[in-house]
Enzyme design. Structure first.
Site, PDB file in Angstrom:
ATOM      1  CG  ASN A  11       2.367 100.941  89.653  1.00 54.04           C
ATOM      2  OD1 ASN A  11       1.307 100.357  89.393  1.00 54.04           O
ATOM      3  ND2 ASN A  11       3.390 100.984  88.811  1.00 54.04           N
ATOM      4  CE  LYS A  13       5.569  97.902  89.504  1.00 53.14           C
ATOM      5  NZ  LYS A  13       6.911  97.704  89.020  1.00 53.14           N
ATOM      6  CG  HIS A  97       5.378 102.420  85.199  1.00 56.59           C
ATOM      7  ND1 HIS A  97       6.150 101.320  84.911  1.00 56.59           N
ATOM      8  CD2 HIS A  97       5.506 102.630  86.533  1.00 56.59           C
ATOM      9  CE1 HIS A  97       6.717 100.888  86.033  1.00 56.59           C
ATOM     10  NE2 HIS A  97       6.343 101.673  87.033  1.00 56.59           N
ATOM     11  CD  GLU A  99       6.783  97.695  85.483  1.00 51.34           C
ATOM     12  OE1 GLU A  99       5.566  97.721  85.717  1.00 51.34           O
ATOM     13  OE2 GLU A  99       7.650  97.589  86.371  1.00 51.34           O
ATOM     14  CD  GLU A 169       8.505 104.957  88.842  1.00 55.86           C
ATOM     15  OE1 GLU A 169       8.313 104.585  90.005  1.00 55.86           O
ATOM     16  OE2 GLU A 169       7.975 104.424  87.867  1.00 55.86           O
ATOM     17  N   GLY A 175      12.043  97.563  90.802  1.00 57.63           N
ATOM     18  CA  GLY A 175      11.882  96.142  91.099  1.00 57.63           C
ATOM     19  C   GLY A 175      13.186  95.378  91.196  1.00 57.63           C
ATOM     20  CB  SER A 215      14.210  99.473  94.953  1.00 59.81           C
ATOM     21  OG  SER A 215      14.185  98.563  93.862  1.00 59.81           O
TER      22      SER A 215
HETATM   23  C1  PEP Z   1       7.240 101.214  90.132  1.00 59.91           C
HETATM   24  O1  PEP Z   1       6.620 100.276  89.681  1.00 59.91           O
HETATM   25  O2  PEP Z   1       6.935 102.330  89.769  1.00 59.91           O
HETATM   26  C2  PEP Z   1       8.318 100.971  91.104  1.00 59.91           C
HETATM   27  C3  PEP Z   1       9.036 101.986  91.480  1.00 59.91           C
HETATM   28  O3  PEP Z   1       8.501  99.675  91.537  1.00 59.91           O
HETATM   29  P1  PEP Z   1       9.418  99.184  92.772  1.00 59.91           P
HETATM   30  O4  PEP Z   1       9.110 100.086  93.938  1.00 59.91           O
HETATM   31  O5  PEP Z   1       8.999  97.778  93.014  1.00 59.91           O
HETATM   32  O6  PEP Z   1      10.841  99.318  92.345  1.00 59.91           O
END
Ligand code: PEP
Length: 251
Positions: A11, A13, A97, A99, A169, A175, A215
């Protein structure tokens, strides 16, 4: 035997201009050319979808979008329809997601409409679910996930497990550099699979892919992938660099 082919999804973003996206996609296509036993997808920003899809044509890289609107067309300034996504060469779409839930008002109800629209357009939805740190600490993880999954998928009589992806997630791991332990992730993935079994039956639940996100890096992917209910990863930060993402794909 695990009947589920792993999927590693990136992703991007709100990162990368068109030319940066093109450059990374070109590198990625060469880095993963040898991969046959893992499906690979990246989700660039809307503006780069068509160009990146062109680069990926004929390769083993699939393209996804990061969001969708549920109407076919109309006076919905700033939105993108399922048919528009399909016209770029997109196969997948990330929906719900954290976010989007946190900053742009996505709810379980709008997520449900988006999933329905994606399925109607023959796009594969990647439904994201996950609890916040506070919800985990107050022992609400499973009830939150139950609501997100059940409401997100309400009303669908899905028969083809390949046409749905779930991504667990945990919000506190996105992040932040904090990853759920492989046992924590496995526990949740197993729980989600049990919910899917109730709604769609045993063979569907056994075949649907559940990704872990939060992460994920080259140094933690193989431990996560060793767990029986973890079928891949949704990768944010570490997907922006073709070299690093390719290491995750080659876990
Ligand atoms: C994500 O944006 O779905 C995500 C898991 O980000 P990150 O890997 O940076 O934690």
């Amino acid at each position: 035997m695990n009947i589920r082919k792993p999927l590693i999804a990136g992703n991007w973003k709100m990162f990368k201009t068109c030319s940066e996206a093109v450059e990374t996609a070109k590198l990625l296509v060469t880095r993963i050319a040898d991969v046959t036993d893992v499906d690979v997808m990246i989700a660039p920003a809307f503006i780069a979808l068509a160009q990146v899809a062109d680069i990926a044509k004929g390769s083993n890289l699939s393209i996804g979008a990061q969001n969708i609107f549920w109407e076919k067309e109309g006076a919905f300034t700033g939105e993108i329809s399922p048919q528009m996504l399909v016209s770029t060469g997109c196969r997948y779409v990330i929906i719900g997601h954290s976010e989007r839930r946190q900053f742009f008002g996505d709810t379980n109800e709008t997520v449900n409409k988006k999933i329905n629209a994606a399925i109607q357009a023959d796009l594969i939805p990647v439904l994201c679910v996950g609890e916040s740190e506070q919800e985990r600490e107050s022992n609400e993880t499973f009830s939150v996930l139950d609501k997100q999954l059940t409401k997100g998928l309400k009303g669908f009589g899905l028969e083809e497990p390949k046409k749905l992806i779930i991504a667990y997630e945990p919000v506190w791991a996105i992040g932040t550099g904090k990853t759920a332990t492989d046992d924590q992730a496995q526990e949740v993935h197993h729980f989600l699979r049990t919910l899917l079994e109730k709604q769609f039956g045993d063979s569907f639940a056994k075949a649907v892919r559940i990704l872990y996100g939060g992460s994920v890096k080259p140094n933690n992917i193989s431990t996560l992938m060793a767990k029986s209910d973890i079928d891949g990863a949704l990768v944010g930060g570490a997907s922006l660099d073709a070299e690093i993402f390719s290491k995750i794909v080659h876990f």
